[in-house]
Structure formats: structure tokens, C-alpha cells
Design an enzyme around this catalytic site. Sequence first.
Site, PDB file in Angstrom:
ATOM      1  N   LYS A  55     -15.868  19.711  59.917  1.00  0.00           N
ATOM      2  CA  LYS A  55     -15.170  20.633  59.335  1.00  0.00           C
ATOM      3  C   LYS A  55     -14.202  20.150  58.461  1.00  0.00           C
ATOM      4  O   LYS A  55     -14.161  18.820  58.350  1.00  0.00           O
ATOM      5  CB  LYS A  55     -14.353  21.791  60.324  1.00  0.00           C
ATOM      6  CG  LYS A  55     -13.487  21.027  60.971  1.00  0.00           C
ATOM      7  CD  LYS A  55     -12.647  21.754  62.288  1.00  0.00           C
ATOM      8  CE  LYS A  55     -11.636  21.360  63.075  1.00  0.00           C
ATOM      9  NZ  LYS A  55     -11.426  21.989  64.116  1.00  0.00           N
ATOM     10  N   ARG A 153      -6.053  32.269  70.219  1.00  0.00           N
ATOM     11  CA  ARG A 153      -6.446  32.406  68.963  1.00  0.00           C
ATOM     12  C   ARG A 153      -7.848  33.042  69.068  1.00  0.00           C
ATOM     13  O   ARG A 153      -7.566  34.253  69.194  1.00  0.00           O
ATOM     14  CB  ARG A 153      -6.588  31.049  68.608  1.00  0.00           C
ATOM     15  CG  ARG A 153      -6.469  30.692  66.991  1.00  0.00           C
ATOM     16  CD  ARG A 153      -6.487  29.256  66.341  1.00  0.00           C
ATOM     17  NE  ARG A 153      -7.764  28.317  67.072  1.00  0.00           N
ATOM     18  CZ  ARG A 153      -8.094  27.389  66.725  1.00  0.00           C
ATOM     19  NH1 ARG A 153      -7.123  26.838  66.009  1.00  0.00           N
ATOM     20  NH2 ARG A 153      -9.088  26.783  67.235  1.00  0.00           N
ATOM     21  N   HIS A 182     -11.517  26.194  74.073  1.00  0.00           N
ATOM     22  CA  HIS A 182     -10.735  25.160  73.324  1.00  0.00           C
ATOM     23  C   HIS A 182      -9.593  24.958  73.904  1.00  0.00           C
ATOM     24  O   HIS A 182      -8.580  26.065  74.302  1.00  0.00           O
ATOM     25  CB  HIS A 182     -10.655  25.761  71.884  1.00  0.00           C
ATOM     26  CG  HIS A 182     -10.284  24.564  70.882  1.00  0.00           C
ATOM     27  ND1 HIS A 182     -10.911  23.180  70.893  1.00  0.00           N
ATOM     28  CD2 HIS A 182      -9.373  24.604  69.859  1.00  0.00           C
ATOM     29  CE1 HIS A 182     -10.379  22.424  69.743  1.00  0.00           C
ATOM     30  NE2 HIS A 182      -9.338  23.323  69.209  1.00  0.00           N
ATOM     31  N   ARG A 247     -16.964  17.550  72.018  1.00  0.00           N
ATOM     32  CA  ARG A 247     -16.757  17.928  70.627  1.00  0.00           C
ATOM     33  C   ARG A 247     -15.652  17.053  69.948  1.00  0.00           C
ATOM     34  O   ARG A 247     -14.702  17.710  69.452  1.00  0.00           O
ATOM     35  CB  ARG A 247     -16.286  19.562  70.425  1.00  0.00           C
ATOM     36  CG  ARG A 247     -17.119  20.651  71.102  1.00  0.00           C
ATOM     37  CD  ARG A 247     -16.717  22.085  70.483  1.00  0.00           C
ATOM     38  NE  ARG A 247     -15.369  22.078  70.797  1.00  0.00           N
ATOM     39  CZ  ARG A 247     -14.988  22.971  71.871  1.00  0.00           C
ATOM     40  NH1 ARG A 247     -15.706  23.544  72.785  1.00  0.00           N
ATOM     41  NH2 ARG A 247     -13.801  23.238  71.976  1.00  0.00           N
ATOM     42  N   TYR A 290      12.822  11.754  40.373  1.00  0.00           N
ATOM     43  CA  TYR A 290      13.146  12.973  40.118  1.00  0.00           C
ATOM     44  C   TYR A 290      14.367  13.082  41.117  1.00  0.00           C
ATOM     45  O   TYR A 290      14.288  12.500  42.309  1.00  0.00           O
ATOM     46  CB  TYR A 290      12.150  14.199  40.766  1.00  0.00           C
ATOM     47  CG  TYR A 290      11.078  14.436  39.766  1.00  0.00           C
ATOM     48  CD1 TYR A 290      11.485  14.878  38.341  1.00  0.00           C
ATOM     49  CD2 TYR A 290       9.761  13.923  39.979  1.00  0.00           C
ATOM     50  CE1 TYR A 290      10.590  14.929  37.390  1.00  0.00           C
ATOM     51  CE2 TYR A 290       8.824  14.342  38.906  1.00  0.00           C
ATOM     52  CZ  TYR A 290       9.239  14.573  37.621  1.00  0.00           C
ATOM     53  OH  TYR A 290       8.277  14.926  36.705  1.00  0.00           O
ATOM     54  N   CYS A 337       6.192  11.706  43.484  1.00  0.00           N
ATOM     55  CA  CYS A 337       6.053  12.815  42.288  1.00  0.00           C
ATOM     56  C   CYS A 337       4.806  13.267  42.494  1.00  0.00           C
ATOM     57  O   CYS A 337       3.931  12.955  43.419  1.00  0.00           O
ATOM     58  CB  CYS A 337       6.091  11.963  40.862  1.00  0.00           C
ATOM     59  SG  CYS A 337       7.349  10.935  40.871  1.00  0.00           S
ATOM     60  N   MET A 338       4.234  14.101  41.682  1.00  0.00           N
ATOM     61  CA  MET A 338       2.890  14.853  41.774  1.00  0.00           C
ATOM     62  C   MET A 338       1.717  13.570  41.604  1.00  0.00           C
ATOM     63  O   MET A 338       0.824  13.905  42.242  1.00  0.00           O
ATOM     64  CB  MET A 338       2.706  15.822  40.490  1.00  0.00           C
ATOM     65  CG  MET A 338       1.429  16.725  40.697  1.00  0.00           C
ATOM     66  SD  MET A 338       1.104  17.806  39.293  1.00  0.00           S
ATOM     67  CE  MET A 338       2.730  18.921  39.647  1.00  0.00           C
ATOM     68  N   ASP A 339       1.933  12.791  40.673  1.00  0.00           N
ATOM     69  CA  ASP A 339       0.877  11.819  40.197  1.00  0.00           C
ATOM     70  C   ASP A 339       1.198  10.363  40.495  1.00  0.00           C
ATOM     71  O   ASP A 339       0.370   9.341  40.343  1.00  0.00           O
ATOM     72  CB  ASP A 339       0.461  11.973  39.061  1.00  0.00           C
ATOM     73  CG  ASP A 339       0.444  13.345  38.499  1.00  0.00           C
ATOM     74  OD1 ASP A 339      -0.379  14.094  39.217  1.00  0.00           O
ATOM     75  OD2 ASP A 339       0.961  13.918  37.361  1.00  0.00           O
TER      76      ASP A 339
END
Length: 398
Positions: A55, A153, A182, A247, A290, A337-339
Site C-alpha cells: 500500500k 478502526r 489487525h 501480512r 529561514y 527549507c522546501m527544496d
Amino acid sequence: MAGWQEGNHPAIAVSVRPTTARIDLRALQTNYRHIVESLAQEQPAHPPGVIAVVKANGYGHGAGQVGRALEDAGADLLACADIEEGAALRAAGVRAAILVFGALGVSDLDGLFDCRLTPTISTPGAARAVQAVADRYRQRLRYHLKIDTGMNRLGFRFDNLHRTLPEVFSSGKLQLEAVYTHFATAEDPGSALFARQQDRFARALSQVEELHRGSASALPDGTRPYRHAANSAAFLRDSRVWFDRVRPGLLLYGVVPPPLHTTIEFEPVMTLVSKVVAVKGLRPGEVTGYGARYTAAAATTIAVVPAGYADGLDVRLSARGSVLIRGRRAPIVGSVCMDMLMADVTGLEVSPGDEVVLIGSQGDDRIDVREMAASIGTIPWEVVCRVGSRIERVYSGR
Ligand SMILES: *Cc1c(COP(=O)(O)O)cnc(C)c1O
């Protein structure tokens, strides 16, 4: 550049971002075989089978490639989260049976038939919805029944099956292939719930058998439904919960669920690498990044690495995590940072283009998924699943 034209830029067509995830499919297959072998060793008369969990895009490793490699290694049943993931596996050429774990919506169930998927039925409503599609397709459908033994769940409550199951079993269109549950706390040796769930599952199994015997949904050849319960942690901890299939997810990818340990030599499947794009000197008192979160106490050398939170690297790695450069640990400094992120490489001979290992080994050192997860207070499952979609997966070993 002379001669450059729209649609004529081979340099771009072959370029690959410096940050890539190397996926070792041979290691994945080895891990699968380790599980199969230990099942056969412990229970040679009737070795349990495996449901290979792929998954969430194969735990971030790429579901199609992972699914086909597992199939080549002998896996005859894979599991995914929803119908869309099942369809993606079929589109990638997976031919093995596919179990869908997740709850089924009330619509778009056609994929079950169009893609030959085996649904989990975990609510009376889902049973009705699936039956309606089966009627429309004029076909029978095999399903797995999920029992909720305490995770609260998905699944039919263990303590109320005599009221909920007869309606499900009354349909001749739905054929019960397997029953499962589960565990909520399989990796926690201190939890009493694991044992309680086992007791409840044992009782539920006999109740299911009683209610199912002779019902319309019994399999034509009289085969009894099989049973499964064990995720990676339960597989490692207790062979009494192996039942007819186990599993595993995380173990296939070479990561042992913390805090557990095992003597089986699982091999990490993913290596996350990048390259230094810039090197910069900071004077004492200067900051980087930042929020000016890091101040150099002394003269410091910073390597800039083009991987950031958009690539799945958690912002909490700032001041907590490290990367490997030139075989040494370089602490991550300043905000991720983002990148990009910055690493302190003071004292190392680092140049742009040098390899950076974010997850994996370099020289004699290694940063594994468990270590990264622990350093930021999360779980290894999250670390691998979050490796960003813009990171190219480069496959080897198949
Ligand atoms: C994800 C999942 C697994 C595999 O869990 P791991 O801890 O990764 O081994 C097994 N069963 C179900 C129902 C799951 O959702």
C-alpha cells in the site's frame, strides 16, 4: 545555446534531479524470501503463506516495481489500501491476487471486477454495496471479512457478530475467502491489548465458522475460509498469530518495527542520496536559513543540499538529523527549507558535486530509517511513505 529549439533539448530530457531514491529490488526479494524461509522453518508441515503489503505506493518505494519484483520472488497475494491503488498495480502489470484493505466507498466499486481485486468487507453497508455491484456484474466475488478485536478502526465488532454477520452471509454472490483482524500494539511488548486481541480473534473465528457453515456464502467446494492477522511486528513476536498467512509490510522494505530486533538479516531497500550544490563559509555570529535559527559560533563551512521538506524531509530534522558526506556525519543546521537543507561540513574537504547520503550508508557509517524516525519523534513507516513524489526512484536488481 546555439541551435536550441523548442522540443530539441536532449540535455533536459536525460537530466535527473540530484536527489534520488535508489531502490534495490534484489534486497526486497531477499527480504521476502527471508520471511518465507522462516515461516517454513518454524512450521514445516504447513508453512503459512504471505500477503505482501504494498500500500501507499509500496511504502514510498514505487508500488508497480515493488509489486512485480515481489511477484517474481513468488508472492501470490499482494495487499493495498484502496481500489485506486489496486488499479495502479494492475496497470503496472501485476497479475497476482490483490487484497484491498481499506473501507470501500459506496460508489466506484466496479474496479473490484474490472481489476480483479479482492475486497475487505468490514461493515454491513460495505457488504450491501459490494453485493449490489456483484448483482450488476452477475458475478460472484470472493472477499475477506475483517473483525475488529480492539483496535476500533475498521471491522465488525468481535462482540456482536451474531447480529451483524448473518445478513452478510446470506448473499450467494459474496464468498468468504478469509477472515482477519489487525493488531493495534503488536510492536509493544508491554501492552496487554495484543494478548486480548488474540483471545477475541480466537473466539470470533469459531463464531464466524458456526454462522458461516451451510450459509449461502460458503465456498462451493466446501473450502473453509483461511485466517490471517500478523503485521511485521506480530510476525516477529509470536508465531501463534501467523495462522494461514502473515501480512508483512515494513519488513519487506528492510526496516524492523521499533523497538523490536531480529536475527533475520533484513536488508534496507531504499537509499536516499543527493549531491552538494554549493559550499559556503560563515563567519562567527552569522546565521543560515529561514528564521535565522542557526548561528555559527566559530568559522563554519556549510554545504547546501538540494533536498527539503517538499521531498519529504521533515522540518524537525533541523538541529536533530545528520547527513553523510565524505563518509562523515554532517549535522543538519538551520531550518530545512522546501527544496534545500544545509549541513555543517566544517573541517571536511567538501566540494559541489560530492555525494550526500540522507538515508543509507556511505563509508563505514549509515543513517537508517529507524534512526531518522527516532531523531524527529516519528515512526519509520511515515519516513518512507513521505519520500516525495518529485524524487525519482531509480531501480536496480531486477
Ligand atoms: C499496513 C498493514 C499491514 C502491514 O503492516 P506493517 O507494520 O508495515 O508490517 C498489515 N495489515 C494491515 C491491515 C495493514 O493495514
